[in-house]
Scaffold this active site. Sequence first.
Site, PDB file in Angstrom:
ATOM      1  CG  ASP A   9      -1.416   1.294   1.421  1.00 13.74           C
ATOM      2  OD1 ASP A   9      -2.347   1.613   0.521  1.00 13.74           O
ATOM      3  OD2 ASP A   9      -1.639   1.897   2.475  1.00 13.74           O
ATOM      4  NE  ARG A  10       0.972   7.647  -2.545  1.00 14.50           N
ATOM      5  CZ  ARG A  10       0.338   8.363  -3.488  1.00 14.50           C
ATOM      6  NH1 ARG A  10       0.406   8.528  -4.795  1.00 14.50           N
ATOM      7  NH2 ARG A  10      -0.485   9.436  -2.780  1.00 14.50           N
ATOM      8  CG  ASP A  11      -1.323   7.779   0.405  1.00 16.77           C
ATOM      9  OD1 ASP A  11      -0.042   8.113   0.098  1.00 16.77           O
ATOM     10  OD2 ASP A  11      -2.246   8.085  -0.301  1.00 16.77           O
ATOM     11  CE1 TYR A  20      -8.256  11.376  -0.902  1.00 18.73           C
ATOM     12  CE2 TYR A  20      -9.175  12.787   0.927  1.00 18.73           C
ATOM     13  CZ  TYR A  20      -9.633  11.886   0.154  1.00 18.73           C
ATOM     14  OH  TYR A  20     -10.686  11.420   0.067  1.00 18.73           O
ATOM     15  CG  ASN A  52      -7.956   2.101  -3.295  1.00 17.85           C
ATOM     16  OD1 ASN A  52      -7.675   1.530  -4.210  1.00 17.85           O
ATOM     17  ND2 ASN A  52      -8.766   1.788  -2.382  1.00 17.85           N
ATOM     18  CD  GLN A  53      -3.288   8.022  -4.290  1.00 19.15           C
ATOM     19  OE1 GLN A  53      -3.523   9.347  -3.866  1.00 19.15           O
ATOM     20  NE2 GLN A  53      -2.885   7.211  -3.379  1.00 19.15           N
ATOM     21  CB  CYS A  90      -7.858   2.424  -8.162  1.00 18.67           C
ATOM     22  SG  CYS A  90      -9.712   3.070  -8.415  1.00 18.67           S
ATOM     23  NE  ARG A 108     -13.185   3.044  -3.361  1.00 17.01           N
ATOM     24  CZ  ARG A 108     -12.375   4.049  -2.653  1.00 17.01           C
ATOM     25  NH1 ARG A 108     -11.112   4.576  -3.176  1.00 17.01           N
ATOM     26  NH2 ARG A 108     -12.715   4.520  -1.706  1.00 17.01           N
TER      27      ARG A 108
HETATM   28 MG    MG Z   1      -2.760   3.324   3.302  1.00 12.34          MG
HETATM   29 ZN    ZN Z   2     -10.419   1.908 -10.133  1.00 15.15          ZN
END
Ligand code: MG
Ligand code: ZN
Length: 195
Positions: A9-11, A20, A52-53, A90, A108
Amino acid sequence: MAHRAVFLDRDGTINEEVGYVNHCERFYLLPRTSQAIRLLNGHRFKTVVITNQSGVARGYFPESLVQEVHQKMVSLLRAEGAYLDGIYYCPHHPDAGDPPYRQKCRCRKPATGLVEEATRDLELDLSKSYVVGDRGIDVEFAQKIGARGILVLTGYGRGEWEYLRDRWRVRPDHVAENLYEAVQWILSQESSEDF
Ligand SMILES: [Mg+2]
Ligand SMILES: [Zn+2]
């Protein structure tokens, strides 16, 4: 031969959770992220970011910003000798914003579209793979793809673990303080399985 992967996962997992990341200047690597990814590189795991973005669908920032942030992530990691094999995101949301970003997509998380794409691109064996993330949906996502799921307590992790875990449909295979400790656990699993 198919490769083992660690889906990151990123964030809140790689970089600090700041709400964000709507500007490159809000992107900071968490401590020892590079070290963790370098260890995976050294043990021949494919390292794949799945994120997920929905800020794109919500109109908070353009899709080009996501790509800029990813360039920054790649260069910060590269400066410390760490390499990502793939980055997939996403930009959608089922209810927010306007089409085409507003859609019930297949990518997502916890939906599996991005992993299917990564599996084709990188020839991955999901049954020997892992997911590391800071939210319940990351753990659910791990189960859906047939990988092992590790919750990190960075980002939203500690709060989700303390206050929401009773509502989770899926338990994590392991809970780690941070990505580096998650990677140590992964490597310990691997050695006990005679790789
Ligand atoms: Mg996260
Ligand atoms: Zn998507």
